[in-house]
Design a protein around this motif. Sequence first.
Motif, PDB file in Angstrom:
ATOM      1  N   GLY A   1      79.193  42.323  -6.089  1.00 46.94           N
ATOM      2  CA  GLY A   1      79.437  41.898  -7.461  1.00 46.94           C
ATOM      3  C   GLY A   1      80.878  41.963  -7.869  1.00 46.94           C
ATOM      4  N   GLY A   2      81.734  42.436  -7.004  1.00 44.76           N
ATOM      5  CA  GLY A   2      83.147  42.499  -7.343  1.00 44.76           C
ATOM      6  C   GLY A   2      83.584  43.852  -7.835  1.00 44.76           C
ATOM      7  N   GLU A   3      82.634  44.761  -8.119  1.00 42.26           N
ATOM      8  CA  GLU A   3      82.985  46.099  -8.587  1.00 42.26           C
ATOM      9  C   GLU A   3      82.998  47.068  -7.414  1.00 42.26           C
ATOM     10  N   LYS A   4      83.829  48.089  -7.505  1.00 37.52           N
ATOM     11  CA  LYS A   4      83.886  49.079  -6.437  1.00 37.52           C
ATOM     12  C   LYS A   4      82.636  49.954  -6.447  1.00 37.52           C
ATOM     13  N   GLN A   5      82.344  50.517  -5.269  1.00 36.35           N
ATOM     14  CA  GLN A   5      81.177  51.381  -5.156  1.00 36.35           C
ATOM     15  C   GLN A   5      81.394  52.631  -5.999  1.00 36.35           C
ATOM     16  N   PRO A   6      80.463  52.922  -6.924  1.00 39.96           N
ATOM     17  CA  PRO A   6      80.698  54.027  -7.853  1.00 39.96           C
ATOM     18  C   PRO A   6      80.653  55.402  -7.213  1.00 39.96           C
ATOM     19  N   GLU A   7      79.992  55.540  -6.030  1.00 36.28           N
ATOM     20  CA  GLU A   7      79.844  56.877  -5.470  1.00 36.28           C
ATOM     21  C   GLU A   7      81.113  57.370  -4.771  1.00 36.28           C
ATOM     22  N   ARG A   8      82.049  56.494  -4.499  1.00 34.66           N
ATOM     23  CA  ARG A   8      83.261  56.899  -3.814  1.00 34.66           C
ATOM     24  C   ARG A   8      84.462  56.795  -4.745  1.00 34.66           C
ATOM     25  N   ALA A   9      85.390  57.704  -4.557  1.00 41.49           N
ATOM     26  CA  ALA A   9      86.602  57.718  -5.372  1.00 41.49           C
ATOM     27  C   ALA A   9      87.807  57.416  -4.494  1.00 41.49           C
ATOM     28  N   VAL A  10      88.864  56.956  -5.119  1.00 34.22           N
ATOM     29  CA  VAL A  10      90.110  56.681  -4.407  1.00 34.22           C
ATOM     30  C   VAL A  10      90.779  57.999  -4.039  1.00 34.22           C
ATOM     31  N   GLU A  11      91.261  58.071  -2.803  1.00 29.21           N
ATOM     32  CA  GLU A  11      91.932  59.271  -2.336  1.00 29.21           C
ATOM     33  C   GLU A  11      93.353  58.921  -1.905  1.00 29.21           C
ATOM     34  N   ALA A  12      94.274  59.867  -2.108  1.00 33.60           N
ATOM     35  CA  ALA A  12      95.673  59.670  -1.745  1.00 33.60           C
ATOM     36  C   ALA A  12      96.140  60.850  -0.907  1.00 33.60           C
ATOM     37  N   VAL A  13      96.751  60.546   0.239  1.00 28.50           N
ATOM     38  CA  VAL A  13      97.255  61.574   1.151  1.00 28.50           C
ATOM     39  C   VAL A  13      98.715  61.266   1.438  1.00 28.50           C
ATOM     40  N   LEU A  14      99.571  62.281   1.315  1.00 24.84           N
ATOM     41  CA  LEU A  14     100.991  62.101   1.578  1.00 24.84           C
ATOM     42  C   LEU A  14     101.198  61.802   3.058  1.00 24.84           C
ATOM     43  N   GLY A  15     101.781  60.619   3.330  1.00 27.97           N
ATOM     44  CA  GLY A  15     101.991  60.210   4.706  1.00 27.97           C
ATOM     45  C   GLY A  15     103.410  60.421   5.187  1.00 27.97           C
ATOM     46  N   LYS A  16     104.394  60.051   4.382  1.00 35.35           N
ATOM     47  CA  LYS A  16     105.791  60.174   4.768  1.00 35.35           C
ATOM     48  C   LYS A  16     106.587  60.652   3.566  1.00 35.35           C
ATOM     49  N   GLU A  17     107.678  61.337   3.877  1.00 36.98           N
ATOM     50  CA  GLU A  17     108.633  61.731   2.842  1.00 36.98           C
ATOM     51  C   GLU A  17     110.027  61.575   3.423  1.00 36.98           C
ATOM     52  N   VAL A  18     110.849  60.741   2.771  1.00 39.30           N
ATOM     53  CA  VAL A  18     112.183  60.411   3.250  1.00 39.30           C
ATOM     54  C   VAL A  18     113.201  60.913   2.240  1.00 39.30           C
ATOM     55  N   GLN A  19     114.267  61.548   2.739  1.00 39.97           N
ATOM     56  CA  GLN A  19     115.358  61.994   1.873  1.00 39.97           C
ATOM     57  C   GLN A  19     116.633  61.290   2.322  1.00 39.97           C
ATOM     58  N   LEU A  20     117.195  60.423   1.440  1.00 41.70           N
ATOM     59  CA  LEU A  20     118.436  59.729   1.762  1.00 41.70           C
ATOM     60  C   LEU A  20     119.578  60.722   1.834  1.00 41.70           C
ATOM     61  N   MET A  21     120.537  60.458   2.732  1.00 37.96           N
ATOM     62  CA  MET A  21     121.590  61.411   3.024  1.00 37.96           C
ATOM     63  C   MET A  21     122.458  61.704   1.801  1.00 37.96           C
TER      64      MET A  21
END
Length: 1062
Positions: free
Chosen positions: A764-784
């Motif tokens: 129907g175009g809607e996301k599955q209600p039983e699952r939530a979006v998850e975010a995991v830190l993958g990279k971290e860059v520090q400019l010189m």
Amino acid sequence: MMKFRFRRQGADPQREKLKQELFAFNKTVEHGFPNQPSALAFDPELRIMAIGTRSGAVKIYGTPGVEFTGLHPDTATITQIHFLPGQGRLLTLLDDSSLHLWEIVHHSGCAHLEEVLSFQLPSRPGFDSASGLPGLTRITVVLLVTAGDMAALGTEGSSVFFLDVPTLTLLEGQTLGPDEVLRSVPDDYRCGKSLGPVESLQGHLRDPTKILIGYSRGLLVIWNQAAQCADRVFLGNQLESLCWERSGSTLVSSHSDGSYAVWSVDAGGSLATQPTVATMPYGPFPCKAINKILWRNCESGDHFIIFSGGMPRASYGDRHCVSVLRAETLVTLDFTSRIIDFFTVHSTRPEDEFDEPQALAVLLEEELVVLDLQTPGWPSVPGPYLAPLHSSAITCSAHVANVPAKLWARIVSAGEQQSPQPASSTLRWPITGGRNLAQEPSQRGLLLTGHEDGTVRFWDASGVALRPLYKLSTAGLFQTDCEHADSLAQATEDDWPPFRKVGCFDPYSDDPRLGVQKVVLCKYTARMVVAGTAGQVLVLELSDTPSEKTVSVSSVDLLQDREGFTWKGHERLSPCTGPLPWPAGFQPRVLVQCLPPAAVTAVTLHAEWSLVAFGTSHGFGLFDYQRKTPVLARCTLHPNDSLAMEGPLSRVKSLKKSLRQSFRRIRKSRVSGKKRAANANSKLQEANAQLAEQACPHDVEMTPVQRRIEPRSADDSLSGVVRCLYFADTFLRDAVHHGPTMWAGTNSGSVFAYALEVPTAAAGGEKQPERAVEAVLGKEVQLMHRAPVVAIAVLDGRGRPLPEPYEASRDLAQAPDMQGGHAVLIASEEQFKVFTLPKVSAKTKFKLTAHEGCRVRKVALATFASVACEDYAETCLACLTNLGDVHVFSVPGLRPQVHYPCIRKEDISGIASCVLTRHGQGFYLISPSEFERFSLSARNITEPLCSLDVSWPQDSAHASHRLRESPKLSQANGTPGIILAPQSHDGSPDPICSKRSDIQELPEAMLSPMSVDSATSADTTLDTTGDVTVEDVKDFLGSSEESENLRSLGEEEARACTVLIK
């Protein structure tokens, strides 16, 4: 070791030719309302209008798309403009008493405004003894007589001189001095007093030999130019303005005491001391002067009397009003800015007996208002251009290219429902002169401006005329004092005078926390994000019908319970509770409140994943607006970031601390430089320099020595400010599996990359209600060098930017290459760098600050199409620096292509307001009310292309003494840069450069890229104190060497010739 290296001799001629076909810099048109207008004129035959400004700019407007612009050589205020009716010529008077004749000329079918002649009168009596005209003084008024071939000039010395307009030379023997006039005045009126300056000159509509002269002291004279005598004399009070009734039998005068008088010309006797009617409309108490008055008669017998001023001095002396009186109906039009001038659109044909006015146009200092005089109630007529962009101060802006036709129609429909016209109103925009020769734009461009009062305005930026489409207001969602102010305004409507609020310029905001800081629009789903000064992030959705709904409210704590930080700034806005009525248009769906409620500095939207990311000076957050739940909150504060907790109103307290830190860094760099110099072997350096000179041939180009850049301290204040946010579907965890990612860049040069787990959409175009979006830190860059990160973009395997959400899934753009290795482009204030993914190893870089000595302010990826081949285009990186220069680099090689001076480096607000578009154009504010539009593309140019049908008198000598080479500065505020129009041998514009076509969606390699950071690279903040940084002040001060270079550059541009005024 030598500090230089050799390059290949010469440049590739094929590449140089291709650059000319791809890139070209032009400042094309100025959108908005002219800054500081000072004069107004209207040509009733050609139906065109002219506006003059204090900076000497002349702007002529006709039908939408018909615009002409000219600029006087000297910066002086234009006090008067007079059209030569039907001829396409106009006469301007400056405050230095110089007269300038302008002409709309045609070259190769297109019209341009050019200055033909100029004439300077002596500034004081006896200044030019050779002229033999000791009575010449400052010109106060100009009148064109006898079809525009002759002009009468009234002066401060009570004299009237006559000028031959085609040649701008004085006519000898026709000067009317005050002594000749005084012979017709009774002896008791003279009594040794002068007549005063000539305040008004009016021509008889049916007898061109008669001129009505009004003197400041109150004397009115009908002068017969043929008989050289006075036909009638009227003795009145201190004069302000005159108007002659159409038949010539009646005249009306306005005076400094707030009264006006009606005089009968046909009454017996040559001297009249008492008017037929004398009235003070807003008396009997002392009133201000009536500055201008108009009399327009109608066949019905109810004539119009329209005047400005005359308000009661004590009660309403500060009001800016124009009064319209017809029979027993009086309306006092109350404006919010000073009145410059006004005119009526009425019949001027000699065979017509009545004026029958159709419209009233009032030029104010901040806007133009047109009223329909044929419809009961005299409603306002919406204008297709000249809308006041600064009706509330602009705080941010963004551009949306290639808007789908369906969304465009819905936005236009919502705007029409906001300001419905009366059913009885049939009047359209009355200024309809000229013909627009430009092609219909092939794609629609939308310019969004956020304002201090919490509104977002939608503008049609597809063509020359910037047309208002729709206005979104967010103030209704919060509890403010707006309702109280409205009730006070309603309570005074029944009082005398009968005020009626007109116009939309309102510079005052009910609450500064309502100010809009960032705007993002998804053109495929009609969803929008508006972020404000108090940390409010609104997710809105377009609806075609009004509705009443409750807005979901969520809070996100960006400090994450970090100890030792206390917010000292403003409080959050209190949202209204319960269901709220919303008109058709964008309606709020979710309100996300950042805590602490600091101003939002970055925001981005991914409608396909139903995610919105936002950042402040404390950190960034990720929110799922489909499930109405927060996904991520990350604090970016450094332990020493105490300034970030004080808010914009408390930054003055830390000014001493900032200055102290700056001086410490400067002192430290000087000391370290001296130590290095003392330890170096000076003799060895001299030997190396001599060796370099001998070994290096002088005709070989060398790269410049890189400037040494001081590393920024990690404990700098406001280092945690989030500068950019970006969504991408790319490889972050490994080189095999790609997926959704979110990137964030901060003020301290840190880049955070998160891998997102987004549930797949159901049928129907809607996301599955039983699952939530998850975010995991993958990279971290520090400019010189810890330089602030301005923008982030991911490039696919072919080196092209990833398409916008829904573009690939709906086959609206070519799908990205997911087979080859991806790369991420990170643009900081000092350099551009490309890293490979997923290893995040450096691949290519260009140190802009080291090579050019400037810092990056704005960045965007743009498509540049070729003028020679319609199927060829390149995607390049365009950037604006703090010196006002625009640089273009290839992608992903980061090779410099071209660079142009665009904005004065002193114009900090103009640089901060710049918006770069996807097709190589840009906008920046040259004043609070005007956008300057420029183009970096040789093909995609939006500029006026129009013509005007004019009728010349048979004996006109208009071709003589024409100033063909009159350079047009790019705008009235003096920004350096001249619009050069290449000409062919006959003086006509080059047909190649005359071709103007908007860029369409190109296939294959011509994929249209998204702007870097989709929204955050295009929008800007103007009104907060923190936006003017220490670096901005340093850039403003500059060095003496840079100032000299800029000055010499301006002199070279000023000497440029063959310039067409457009």
